[in-house]
Design a protein around this motif. Structure first.
Motif, PDB file in Angstrom:
ATOM      1  N   PHE A  80       0.820  -1.211   0.000  1.00 47.87           N
ATOM      2  CA  PHE A  80       0.000   0.000   0.000  1.00 47.87           C
ATOM      3  C   PHE A  80       0.855   1.262   0.000  1.00 47.87           C
ATOM      4  CE2 PHE A  80      -2.766  -3.110   2.385  1.00 47.87           C
ATOM      5  CZ  PHE A  80      -3.625  -3.340   1.316  1.00 47.87           C
ATOM      6  N   VAL A  81       2.089   1.170   0.444  1.00 45.75           N
ATOM      7  CA  VAL A  81       2.975   2.336   0.477  1.00 45.75           C
ATOM      8  C   VAL A  81       3.564   2.622  -0.904  1.00 45.75           C
ATOM      9  CG1 VAL A  81       5.040   3.314   1.548  1.00 45.75           C
ATOM     10  CG2 VAL A  81       3.496   1.913   2.913  1.00 45.75           C
ATOM     11  N   VAL A  82       3.877   1.560  -1.660  1.00 40.62           N
ATOM     12  CA  VAL A  82       4.495   1.767  -2.976  1.00 40.62           C
ATOM     13  C   VAL A  82       3.461   1.966  -4.078  1.00 40.62           C
ATOM     14  CG1 VAL A  82       6.523   0.439  -2.333  1.00 40.62           C
ATOM     15  CG2 VAL A  82       4.604  -0.721  -3.436  1.00 40.62           C
ATOM     16  N   LEU A  83       2.167   1.767  -3.788  1.00 45.11           N
ATOM     17  CA  LEU A  83       1.150   1.966  -4.831  1.00 45.11           C
ATOM     18  C   LEU A  83       1.167   3.382  -5.404  1.00 45.11           C
ATOM     19  CD1 LEU A  83      -2.123   0.034  -3.851  1.00 45.11           C
ATOM     20  CD2 LEU A  83      -0.754  -0.170  -5.932  1.00 45.11           C
ATOM     21  N   PRO A  84       1.177   4.453  -4.578  1.00 37.00           N
ATOM     22  CA  PRO A  84       1.248   5.794  -5.170  1.00 37.00           C
ATOM     23  C   PRO A  84       2.488   5.999  -6.027  1.00 37.00           C
ATOM     24  CG  PRO A  84       0.636   5.919  -2.855  1.00 37.00           C
ATOM     25  CD  PRO A  84       1.062   4.518  -3.106  1.00 37.00           C
ATOM     26  N   VAL A  85       3.599   5.340  -5.659  1.00 44.35           N
ATOM     27  CA  VAL A  85       4.831   5.470  -6.452  1.00 44.35           C
ATOM     28  C   VAL A  85       4.640   4.848  -7.829  1.00 44.35           C
ATOM     29  CG1 VAL A  85       7.255   4.820  -6.570  1.00 44.35           C
ATOM     30  CG2 VAL A  85       6.268   5.520  -4.382  1.00 44.35           C
ATOM     31  N   LEU A  86       4.075   3.660  -7.882  1.00 45.71           N
ATOM     32  CA  LEU A  86       3.905   2.965  -9.157  1.00 45.71           C
ATOM     33  C   LEU A  86       2.840   3.619 -10.029  1.00 45.71           C
ATOM     34  CD1 LEU A  86       4.034  -0.694  -7.805  1.00 45.71           C
ATOM     35  CD2 LEU A  86       5.840   0.538  -9.017  1.00 45.71           C
ATOM     36  N   LEU A  87       1.800   4.165  -9.411  1.00 46.28           N
ATOM     37  CA  LEU A  87       0.735   4.807 -10.188  1.00 46.28           C
ATOM     38  C   LEU A  87       1.132   6.176 -10.714  1.00 46.28           C
ATOM     39  CD1 LEU A  87      -2.354   3.895  -7.962  1.00 46.28           C
ATOM     40  CD2 LEU A  87      -1.755   2.926 -10.185  1.00 46.28           C
ATOM     41  N   SER A  88       2.173   6.769 -10.164  1.00 40.98           N
ATOM     42  CA  SER A  88       2.594   8.100 -10.618  1.00 40.98           C
ATOM     43  C   SER A  88       3.464   8.049 -11.866  1.00 40.98           C
ATOM     44  CB  SER A  88       3.358   8.814  -9.497  1.00 40.98           C
ATOM     45  OG  SER A  88       4.585   8.150  -9.228  1.00 40.98           O
ATOM     46  N   VAL A  89       3.962   6.870 -12.216  1.00 45.69           N
ATOM     47  CA  VAL A  89       4.876   6.742 -13.363  1.00 45.69           C
ATOM     48  C   VAL A  89       4.043   6.453 -14.606  1.00 45.69           C
ATOM     49  CG1 VAL A  89       6.875   5.548 -14.293  1.00 45.69           C
ATOM     50  CG2 VAL A  89       6.653   5.876 -11.820  1.00 45.69           C
ATOM     51  N   LYS A  90       3.670   7.496 -15.331  1.00 45.93           N
ATOM     52  CA  LYS A  90       2.875   7.361 -16.542  1.00 45.93           C
ATOM     53  C   LYS A  90       3.596   8.015 -17.708  1.00 45.93           C
ATOM     54  CE  LYS A  90      -1.554   7.176 -14.126  1.00 45.93           C
ATOM     55  NZ  LYS A  90      -2.917   7.732 -14.024  1.00 45.93           N
ATOM     56  N   SER A  91       3.194   7.566 -18.903  1.00 41.37           N
ATOM     57  CA  SER A  91       3.854   8.097 -20.104  1.00 41.37           C
ATOM     58  C   SER A  91       3.501   9.560 -20.340  1.00 41.37           C
ATOM     59  CB  SER A  91       3.463   7.255 -21.323  1.00 41.37           C
ATOM     60  OG  SER A  91       2.048   7.220 -21.463  1.00 41.37           O
ATOM     61  N   THR A  92       2.285   9.961 -19.982  1.00 37.68           N
ATOM     62  CA  THR A  92       1.843  11.351 -20.106  1.00 37.68           C
ATOM     63  C   THR A  92       1.154  11.758 -18.810  1.00 37.68           C
ATOM     64  OG1 THR A  92      -0.304  10.742 -21.056  1.00 37.68           O
ATOM     65  CG2 THR A  92       1.529  11.095 -22.610  1.00 37.68           C
ATOM     66  N   SER A  93       0.710  12.993 -18.764  1.00 36.49           N
ATOM     67  CA  SER A  93       0.029  13.505 -17.576  1.00 36.49           C
ATOM     68  C   SER A  93      -1.454  13.168 -17.551  1.00 36.49           C
ATOM     69  CB  SER A  93       0.200  15.034 -17.498  1.00 36.49           C
ATOM     70  OG  SER A  93      -0.341  15.648 -18.658  1.00 36.49           O
ATOM     71  N   THR A 114       7.334  13.746  -9.065  1.00 37.25           N
ATOM     72  CA  THR A 114       5.911  13.888  -9.402  1.00 37.25           C
ATOM     73  C   THR A 114       5.062  14.107  -8.169  1.00 37.25           C
ATOM     74  OG1 THR A 114       6.244  12.429 -11.309  1.00 37.25           O
ATOM     75  CG2 THR A 114       3.982  12.797 -10.592  1.00 37.25           C
ATOM     76  N   LEU A 115       5.342  13.386  -7.111  1.00 35.52           N
ATOM     77  CA  LEU A 115       4.548  13.467  -5.892  1.00 35.52           C
ATOM     78  C   LEU A 115       5.018  14.544  -4.927  1.00 35.52           C
ATOM     79  CD1 LEU A 115       4.241   9.628  -5.189  1.00 35.52           C
ATOM     80  CD2 LEU A 115       2.549  11.101  -6.289  1.00 35.52           C
ATOM     81  N   ALA A 116       6.124  15.207  -5.246  1.00 39.63           N
ATOM     82  CA  ALA A 116       6.689  16.242  -4.371  1.00 39.63           C
ATOM     83  C   ALA A 116       6.913  15.701  -2.967  1.00 39.63           C
ATOM     84  CB  ALA A 116       5.785  17.473  -4.343  1.00 39.63           C
ATOM     85  N   SER A 117       7.535  14.521  -2.911  1.00 38.91           N
ATOM     86  CA  SER A 117       7.792  13.875  -1.633  1.00 38.91           C
ATOM     87  C   SER A 117       9.231  13.368  -1.614  1.00 38.91           C
ATOM     88  CB  SER A 117       6.811  12.707  -1.413  1.00 38.91           C
ATOM     89  OG  SER A 117       7.090  12.034  -0.219  1.00 38.91           O
ATOM     90  N   PRO A 118      10.161  14.111  -1.034  1.00 41.57           N
ATOM     91  CA  PRO A 118      11.568  13.674  -1.009  1.00 41.57           C
ATOM     92  C   PRO A 118      11.780  12.366  -0.237  1.00 41.57           C
ATOM     93  CG  PRO A 118      11.384  16.014  -0.482  1.00 41.57           C
ATOM     94  CD  PRO A 118      10.004  15.459  -0.465  1.00 41.57           C
TER      95      PRO A 118
END
Length: 371
Positions: A80-93, A114-118
């Motif tokens: 559940f923690v890495v889901l936002p990471v994987l969903l943010s990697v898209k070919s376009t916006s 993309t997520l503005a999360s260092p």
């Protein structure tokens, strides 16, 4: 610096410093949430705050912690923690754009931007995160020393279904008192309903950690027909069915002839001229009481009000400027006295009858003794 009260597992305490907490986007809400990796990065804990309804404080030794919230470290699946990471990697916006397949370091670097999360950059070093990626990602090797990762929806849904089935097991479900008590309050009779109720509760727990789009896809896999039919409200009677029921089951108040006890007519037919559409009908007894003529009945509050005396009635009549009002008050007082006189007469007559009955009974017993 504010102070908080934190409940933590003992093996997480040695690394519990402010430098090890990670601010990462939550998969459901998208807002930044606080996480803590365990020693060695084998586990991840989510920081949950339990806030009191009213303002509270904590006493710690001789000090007072003004913030009454209680922070709890709860273990969370790294998937559940890495889901936002994987969903943010898209070919376009675009929201519907396909996901990209990227190497391991580039995947988290792209997500941090993309997520503005260092704090996302600290995830690749955790063994728990590496194992989570292997469970839900398509892994390709375009070169001998290069692996690319991309989220696989079939693998993710399969993993979530296994998780729901594990939570919905009877032994696991009843081991959590809050879940078992909630199920007991519903009072499901059959075991099939209980199984679907446990499945629904497990589904709601898992869905609370998923983005809305993935949550909808997962909910479609669990129709729960028995539980849905059990929770459906009873449909209201239609206009035709309600009027037909009245005509087929007349009460003892003369509904067959269309006359109630008060002599007023009542329309009874099998057509649509009866009650309004969607109006809820009461029982036959309630409907019969609605037809009783109450115009000559005394109201309940009259039994508790102070009865006017003859002097007050005469004074009110004298104070009235209208002669008709005085005459009317005198007439009412005369009628009241007549009624009271009649009641006394009836009471005397009843006593006389009782006395005569006693005398007759005594004489009959005396005759029987003589014979």
């Amino acid at each position: 610096m504010p102070t908080y009260i934190l409940i933590s597992p003992t093996h997480a305490l040695p690394t519990s410093s402010l430098s090890t907490f990670l601010r990462l986007p939550h998969a459901r809400a998208g807002a930044q949430a606080l996480y803590l990796p365990s020693q060695g990065g084998e586990k991840l804990y989510e920081v949950q705050a339990v806030a009191p309804e009213a303002r509270r404080s904590w006493f710690v030794g001789e000090a007072v912690v003004s913030d009454g919230k209680l922070l709890v470290l709860s273990a969370v699946d790294p998937v559940f923690v890495v889901l936002p990471v994987l969903l943010s990697v898209k070919s376009t916006s675009e929201p519907t754009a396909p996901l990209r397949s990227l190497p391991f370091p580039d995947l988290f670097a792209h997500a941090a931007s993309t997520l503005a999360s260092p704090s996302v950059l600290a995830l690749p070093a955790l063994p728990a995160v590496q194992r989570a990626l292997a469970k839900i990602c398509e892994i390709n090797e375009p070169a001998p020393d290069l692996k690319t990762y991309r989220l696989s929806p079939p693998l993710l849904l399969s993993l979530l279904q296994r998780k729901i089935a594990r939570i919905a097991q009877k032994d696991a479900f009843e081991s959590v008192p809050a879940l078992s008590r909630a199920l007991e309050r519903e009072g499901y009779a059959s075991e099939e309903l209980k199984v679907e109720a446990r499945t629904k509760a497990a589904l709601e727990i898992v869905v609370s950690y998923l983005p809305p789009s993935l949550a909808l896809e997962l909910e479609k896999l669990y129709p729960l027909p028995l539980l849905t039919a059990h929770s459906l409200p009873t449909p209201p009677l239609s206009r035709t069915s309600s009027s037909t029921t009245i005509a087929a089951e007349p009460t003892d108040l003369g509904l067959i002839s269309g006359q109630g006890r008060s002599g007023r007519g009542m329309a009874v037919s099998s057509g649509g001229g009866g009650a309004k559409a969607g109006e809820k009908k009461g029982s036959r007894g309630v409907e019969a009481l609605k037809k009783v003529n109450t115009s000559k009945m005394r109201k309940l509050d009259t039994f508790f009000s102070k009865r006017p005396t003859r002097a007050s009635t005469a004074a009110a009549a004298a104070a009235s400027p209208s002669p008709e009002g005085a005459a009317g008050a005198a007439k009412k007082e005369e009628e009241r006295e007549n009624v009271e006189g009649k009641e006394v007469v009836v009471e005397v007559q009843e006593k006389v009858v009782e006395k005569v009955e006693v005398q007759v009974e005594v004489s009959v017993e005396a005759e029987g003794a003589e014979t």
